[in-house]
Motif scaffolding. Structure first.
Motif, PDB file in Angstrom:
ATOM      1  N   LYS A  84     117.874  59.774  -2.712  1.00 60.13           N
ATOM      2  CA  LYS A  84     117.209  60.434  -1.609  1.00 60.13           C
ATOM      3  C   LYS A  84     118.206  60.934  -0.736  1.00 60.13           C
ATOM      4  O   LYS A  84     117.829  61.856  -0.224  1.00 60.13           O
ATOM      5  CB  LYS A  84     116.331  59.347  -0.544  1.00 60.13           C
ATOM      6  N   ILE A  85     119.383  60.427  -0.524  1.00 59.27           N
ATOM      7  CA  ILE A  85     120.625  61.077   0.287  1.00 59.27           C
ATOM      8  C   ILE A  85     120.896  62.652  -0.262  1.00 59.27           C
ATOM      9  O   ILE A  85     121.197  63.463   0.175  1.00 59.27           O
ATOM     10  CB  ILE A  85     121.682  60.264   0.660  1.00 59.27           C
ATOM     11  N   GLY A  86     121.225  62.076  -1.758  1.00 63.22           N
ATOM     12  CA  GLY A  86     121.558  63.348  -2.210  1.00 63.22           C
ATOM     13  C   GLY A  86     120.543  64.625  -2.365  1.00 63.22           C
ATOM     14  O   GLY A  86     120.951  65.762  -1.953  1.00 63.22           O
ATOM     15  N   SER A  87     119.689  64.293  -2.500  1.00 64.25           N
ATOM     16  CA  SER A  87     118.142  65.171  -2.280  1.00 64.25           C
ATOM     17  C   SER A  87     118.177  65.718  -1.140  1.00 64.25           C
ATOM     18  O   SER A  87     118.125  66.993  -0.740  1.00 64.25           O
ATOM     19  CB  SER A  87     116.899  64.548  -2.765  1.00 64.25           C
ATOM     20  N   THR A  88     118.268  65.006  -0.219  1.00 66.23           N
ATOM     21  CA  THR A  88     118.512  65.523   1.326  1.00 66.23           C
ATOM     22  C   THR A  88     119.652  66.737   1.369  1.00 66.23           C
ATOM     23  O   THR A  88     119.339  67.560   2.341  1.00 66.23           O
ATOM     24  CB  THR A  88     118.521  64.435   2.480  1.00 66.23           C
ATOM     25  N   ASP A  89     120.803  66.157   0.839  1.00 62.54           N
ATOM     26  CA  ASP A  89     121.805  67.181   0.917  1.00 62.54           C
ATOM     27  C   ASP A  89     121.731  68.351  -0.128  1.00 62.54           C
ATOM     28  O   ASP A  89     122.737  69.278  -0.331  1.00 62.54           O
ATOM     29  CB  ASP A  89     123.279  66.574   0.572  1.00 62.54           C
ATOM     30  N   GLY A  90     120.558  68.496  -0.846  1.00 67.65           N
ATOM     31  CA  GLY A  90     120.440  69.491  -1.865  1.00 67.65           C
ATOM     32  C   GLY A  90     121.237  69.388  -3.031  1.00 67.65           C
ATOM     33  O   GLY A  90     121.639  70.245  -3.936  1.00 67.65           O
ATOM     34  N   LYS A  91     121.649  68.085  -3.384  1.00 66.14           N
ATOM     35  CA  LYS A  91     122.406  67.577  -4.824  1.00 66.14           C
ATOM     36  C   LYS A  91     121.488  67.245  -5.717  1.00 66.14           C
ATOM     37  O   LYS A  91     120.732  66.635  -5.487  1.00 66.14           O
ATOM     38  CB  LYS A  91     123.403  66.822  -4.340  1.00 66.14           C
ATOM     39  N   SER A  92     121.734  67.596  -6.837  1.00 62.59           N
ATOM     40  CA  SER A  92     121.036  67.038  -8.129  1.00 62.59           C
ATOM     41  C   SER A  92     121.555  65.639  -8.456  1.00 62.59           C
ATOM     42  O   SER A  92     122.766  65.338  -7.928  1.00 62.59           O
ATOM     43  CB  SER A  92     121.389  67.896  -9.321  1.00 62.59           C
ATOM     44  N   PHE A  93     120.763  64.721  -9.042  1.00 61.32           N
ATOM     45  CA  PHE A  93     121.259  63.700  -9.662  1.00 61.32           C
ATOM     46  C   PHE A  93     122.640  63.733 -10.442  1.00 61.32           C
ATOM     47  O   PHE A  93     123.581  63.017 -10.544  1.00 61.32           O
ATOM     48  CB  PHE A  93     120.229  62.876 -10.511  1.00 61.32           C
ATOM     49  N   GLN A  94     122.647  64.786 -11.372  1.00 59.96           N
ATOM     50  CA  GLN A  94     124.001  64.968 -11.815  1.00 59.96           C
ATOM     51  C   GLN A  94     125.242  65.346 -11.203  1.00 59.96           C
ATOM     52  O   GLN A  94     126.385  64.747 -11.583  1.00 59.96           O
ATOM     53  CB  GLN A  94     123.694  66.196 -12.812  1.00 59.96           C
ATOM     54  N   GLN A  95     125.090  65.920 -10.015  1.00 57.13           N
ATOM     55  CA  GLN A  95     125.948  66.282  -9.082  1.00 57.13           C
ATOM     56  C   GLN A  95     126.614  64.928  -8.628  1.00 57.13           C
ATOM     57  O   GLN A  95     127.558  64.546  -8.264  1.00 57.13           O
ATOM     58  CB  GLN A  95     125.591  67.304  -8.137  1.00 57.13           C
ATOM     59  N   MET A  96     125.279  64.165  -8.039  1.00 51.86           N
ATOM     60  CA  MET A  96     125.779  62.617  -7.463  1.00 51.86           C
ATOM     61  C   MET A  96     126.543  61.765  -8.678  1.00 51.86           C
ATOM     62  O   MET A  96     127.479  61.268  -8.395  1.00 51.86           O
ATOM     63  CB  MET A  96     124.510  62.138  -7.141  1.00 51.86           C
ATOM     64  N   ALA A  97     126.155  61.880  -9.620  1.00 55.40           N
ATOM     65  CA  ALA A  97     126.608  60.889 -10.817  1.00 55.40           C
ATOM     66  C   ALA A  97     128.340  61.614 -11.054  1.00 55.40           C
ATOM     67  O   ALA A  97     129.087  60.515 -11.235  1.00 55.40           O
ATOM     68  CB  ALA A  97     125.875  60.979 -12.013  1.00 55.40           C
ATOM     69  N   GLY A  98     128.485  62.782 -11.206  1.00 53.28           N
ATOM     70  CA  GLY A  98     129.750  63.116 -11.204  1.00 53.28           C
ATOM     71  C   GLY A  98     130.528  62.782  -9.982  1.00 53.28           C
ATOM     72  O   GLY A  98     131.596  62.380 -10.465  1.00 53.28           O
ATOM     73  N   SER A  99     130.259  62.816  -8.785  1.00 54.46           N
ATOM     74  CA  SER A  99     130.800  62.482  -7.738  1.00 54.46           C
ATOM     75  C   SER A  99     131.295  61.060  -7.834  1.00 54.46           C
ATOM     76  O   SER A  99     132.474  60.552  -7.482  1.00 54.46           O
ATOM     77  CB  SER A  99     130.153  62.715  -6.641  1.00 54.46           C
TER      78      SER A  99
END
Length: 147
Positions: A84-99
């Motif tokens: 939900k934090i990633g979504s709030t920042d406009g990030k995809s789950f794939q972007q979050m997992a990569g990070s």
């Protein structure tokens, strides 16, 4: 008496069990609050003030502010709530997992398309595979200078 947890021997993995759930209760409740648009707007307007309204530890608040998802997980966060934090920042789950792996989004995507990390050397902490702590973070994102 603590329960025996043989799954703690899996490299690079935090199992979300009852203990983690208790530890991260308020962090995860905060994340779930981001499902409401007004809460997302409050968070974007003043992240620290928003976090201070929750009974999280200072460590948890700092991890959220730094967007250090691995630390959030260590502190009891559940990845499905942290999304939900990633979504709030406009990030995809794939972007979050990569990070979380130190990879760029493209590196992470390509690794997953190719079948993910090999299990060889990654089944328990004593093995010497690419998921071991001394081999993290991986990928070009982990080598970028942080500003």
């Amino acid at each position: 008496m603590a329960l025996e947890k043989p799954y703690q021997d899996v490299p690079g993995t935090t199992i979300f069990d009852a203990e983690q759930s208790r530890k991260g209760y308020w962090l995860n409740q905060f994340c779930m609050s981001l499902m409401k648009a007004d809460n997302r707007e409050k968070f974007k307007a003043d992240e620290r003030a928003c976090l201070d309204a929750w009974a999280m530890t200072e460590e948890q608040k700092q991890a959220v502010l730094a967007r250090d998802l691995n630390e959030c997980i260590r502190l009891g966060g559940n990845i499905y709530f942290l999304a939900k934090i990633g979504s709030t920042d406009g990030k995809s789950f794939q972007q979050m997992a990569g990070s979380m792996t130190g990879m760029t989004e493209a590196e992470y995507r390509d690794m997953m398309i190719q079948g993910g990390r090999s299990i060889e050397g990654n089944r328990f902490i004593g093995e010497d595979g690419d998921a071991q702590a001394h081999r993290q973070p991986q990928g070009a994102a982990g080598k970028m200078k942080k500003a």
